[in-house]
Design an enzyme around this catalytic site. Structure first.
Site, mmCIF file in Angstrom:
data_model
loop_
_atom_site.group_PDB
_atom_site.id
_atom_site.type_symbol
_atom_site.label_atom_id
_atom_site.label_comp_id
_atom_site.label_asym_id
_atom_site.label_seq_id
_atom_site.Cartn_x
_atom_site.Cartn_y
_atom_site.Cartn_z
ATOM 1 N N GLN A 110 -52.212 30.072 25.556
ATOM 2 C CA GLN A 110 -52.649 28.735 24.875
ATOM 3 C C GLN A 110 -53.827 29.018 23.943
ATOM 4 O OE1 GLN A 110 -52.207 25.094 26.784
ATOM 5 N NE2 GLN A 110 -51.653 26.049 28.740
ATOM 6 N N ASP A 169 -18.633 51.145 22.690
ATOM 7 C CA ASP A 169 -18.642 49.650 22.814
ATOM 8 C C ASP A 169 -17.173 49.420 22.914
ATOM 9 O OD1 ASP A 169 -18.746 46.891 23.131
ATOM 10 O OD2 ASP A 169 -19.486 46.863 20.809
ATOM 11 N N SER A 200 -48.286 19.044 31.300
ATOM 12 C CA SER A 200 -46.916 19.373 31.420
ATOM 13 C C SER A 200 -46.420 19.340 32.671
ATOM 14 C CB SER A 200 -46.888 20.636 30.834
ATOM 15 O OG SER A 200 -47.079 21.698 31.494
ATOM 16 N N HIS A 215 -59.762 20.056 29.285
ATOM 17 C CA HIS A 215 -58.867 21.055 29.754
ATOM 18 C C HIS A 215 -59.363 21.892 30.645
ATOM 19 C CE1 HIS A 215 -55.524 23.766 29.018
ATOM 20 N NE2 HIS A 215 -54.962 23.105 28.241
ATOM 21 N N ASP A 244 -60.291 25.416 32.022
ATOM 22 C CA ASP A 244 -60.724 26.985 31.097
ATOM 23 C C ASP A 244 -59.668 27.918 31.060
ATOM 24 O OD1 ASP A 244 -60.890 27.919 33.822
ATOM 25 O OD2 ASP A 244 -63.270 28.062 33.841
ATOM 26 N N ASP A 245 -58.574 27.858 31.906
ATOM 27 C CA ASP A 245 -57.661 28.756 31.839
ATOM 28 C C ASP A 245 -57.202 29.187 30.598
ATOM 29 O OD1 ASP A 245 -56.659 26.476 32.159
ATOM 30 O OD2 ASP A 245 -54.590 27.324 32.509
ATOM 31 N N LYS A 248 -41.776 26.823 27.321
ATOM 32 C CA LYS A 248 -42.156 27.012 28.856
ATOM 33 C C LYS A 248 -40.679 27.372 29.494
ATOM 34 C CE LYS A 248 -46.141 25.558 31.263
ATOM 35 N NZ LYS A 248 -46.731 24.502 32.096
HETATM 36 C C1 SPV Z 1 -22.283 42.526 20.966
HETATM 37 O O1 SPV Z 1 -23.466 42.521 20.622
HETATM 38 O O2 SPV Z 1 -21.727 43.374 21.595
HETATM 39 C C2 SPV Z 1 -21.171 41.967 20.035
HETATM 40 C C3 SPV Z 1 -21.852 41.422 18.771
HETATM 41 O O3 SPV Z 1 -20.181 41.522 20.535
HETATM 42 S S1 SPV Z 1 -21.095 42.487 17.505
HETATM 43 O O4 SPV Z 1 -21.733 43.813 17.873
HETATM 44 O O5 SPV Z 1 -21.601 42.188 16.191
HETATM 45 O O6 SPV Z 1 -19.547 42.686 17.596
HETATM 46 MG MG MG Z 2 -19.788 42.946 22.009
#
Ligand code: SPV
Ligand code: MG
Length: 452
Positions: A112, A225, A23, A103, A105-106, A58
């Protein structure tokens, strides 16, 4: 892997056939040493992991597949270079029937391990006999430094910011998990799960991106919030997360504030390497959307919100940064027509993506929106937050045109009950013994975060 498409015929393959997969984006002395050893076993076929496979487990590959393939095609002593499009060797073993798989050996430890078990099981079957040869992994500091170079680079702001757009171009549907500090960032970064379906190639799932939720960022600080946690504090959360992670960040920008303030937020987020800000079309004192119409919430006018989007797009300095417009029409019971009119206006104003939020358990209205939106617009990424409709699978969301699924609060919601139970148990028993089964072993917490 299709031998016919590769112009190979099983019976005509020179034997013994040796297979190794890479990779890596660079070839250093450690790789050369192991390639030389592999060549001594027989005719060497090299598999190069596809971009999709690397991105699934990754990080977004900085050097694209075609370039990585050329690195090996131009080395001496390699019979063929082929694409390996899953981490699993199942296809390779069943199609090429190699006599040896080589491969380091890690992989006897670490993420993995299940792939190794699958290889050993397949090589033990009569139809696909072969041997796994494991060479000691080089722990040479200089090679480790080179191996980590791209991962470290990819955490720098310019690289990290660009990842979301690149992932959107690579995968039809991305997933993001909520993070609110360094440790949740690490959980988002490190959690990987293998598929368990019998007789199917093992696939690895991990989150593509991180969501810095306003709800959880506020909750982590013991605040409601309501856009009370100021931007400086929210930026500190981002800094904490970026210090220990590499994945792209989607930032919950709430309403975006005043247009005059939003332009500064955009530039700050861009500087920090955030890939996308999502702003919601509400004004006044913002309340969490999941309250719906239970509390007073006012939706912004289309004109004013479009002005905000335009101001943000004009302010951004890079092409990678994305502004996603979040529509609250279904939250505020304004109907699908209103949501669609807004979506079209926001896209016309320059929004790079649309988030459609919904709080009903039944996704019918959400899907009416997404299906009708997709008839009009095939391009603009759609974002969904399946908190209220958590029974809906990512596959269903993808079928309805969703490109980013955000699990918006789950690490926070998982952590709080566990902490409450541990606290109550200690109070009840006047000792910690009974809380032990709820807690991570002490040894694990002191070793889980390695010192650099
Ligand atoms: C948050 O995660 O703060 C969002 C999504 O705004 S919700 O809480 O559903 O409004
Ligand atoms: Mg929000």
């Amino acid at each position: 892997m299709n031998l016919h498409e590769l112009g190979l015929e099983l019976d005509a393959l020179p034997r013994p056939l040796v297979y190794m997969c890479f990779s890596t984006s660079i070839i250093h002395g450690g790789h050369i040493a192991i390639l030389k050893k592999a060549q001594q076993l027989g005719t060497l076929v090299v598999g190069v992991l596809s971009d999709e496979a690397i991105a699934s487990c990754k990080y977004y590959p900085i050097v694209p597949f075609e370039e990585r393939k050329k690195l090996f095609e131009n080395l001496n002593g390699i019979y063929r270079v082929v694409e390996q499009d899953t981490w699993s060797y199942r296809d390779v073993i069943c199609q090429l029937k190699p006599d040896f798989i080589v491969h380091g050996d890690d992989w006897q430890q670490g993420f993995q391990q299940p792939l190794r078990v699958e290889v050993l099981e397949l090589l033990a079957q009569p139809g696909t006999p072969g041997k796994l040869i494991e060479f000691p992994y080089s722990h040479d500091e200089k090679y480790a430094e080179l191996d980590n170079f791209f991962l470290r680079q990819s955490a720098l702001p310019d690289m990290r910011r660009a990842k979301l757009r690149k992932l959107l171009a690579l995968k039809p549907c991305l997933t993001a998990i909520e993070v609110h500090n360094g440790i949740t960032g690490l959980i988002a970064e490190q959690t990987k799960v293998f598929s368990e379906e019998p007789n199917q190639p093992k696939t690895i799932a991990q989150f593509d991106a991180m969501w810095v939720s306003s709800l959880c960022d506020s909750t982590a600080k013991g605040k409601p919030d309501i856009e009370l946690v100021d931007m400086t504090s929210r930026f500190n959360t981002i800094t904490e997360i970026t210090e220990v992670t590499t994945k792209p960040i989607i930032f919950d920008g709430d309403t975006g504030g005043l247009n005059e303030h939003f332009v500064y937020t955009v530039r700050s987020l861009e500087r920090m390497g955030v890939s996308m800000v999502i702003i919601e079309d509400k004004v006044g004192l913002k309340k969490n959307s999941l309250f719906g119409t239970e509390v007073k919430q006012e939706q912004d006018s289309i004109e004013h919100f479009c002005d905000k989007i335009r101001a943000g797009k004009k302010a951004q300095r890079t092409r990678d940064f994305m502004i996603c417009a979040r529509i609250e029409s279904l939250i505020l019971e304004q109907g699908v027509d209103d949501a669609l009119a807004r979506a079209q206006a926001y896209v016309a104003a320059g929004a790079d993506a649309i988030m459609i939020h919904a709080r009903k358990h039944d996704p019918a209205e959400l899907f009416e929106f997404t299906d009708r939106f997709r008839e009009l617009n095939h391009q603009t990424p759609l974002v969904a937050v399946p908190t209220a409709y958590s029974q809906v699978t990512e596959q269903e969301l993808q079928q309805h045109g969703i490109n980013i699924v955000i699990y918006a609060n789950h690490l926070m919601r998982a952590g709080i009950p566990a902490m409450q139970q541990a606290a109550a148990s200690i109070l009840k028993h006047h000792r910690a013994l009974e809380a032990e089964p709820l807690c991570m072993p002490f040894r694990d917490i002191i070793t889980m975060i390695p010192e650099e």
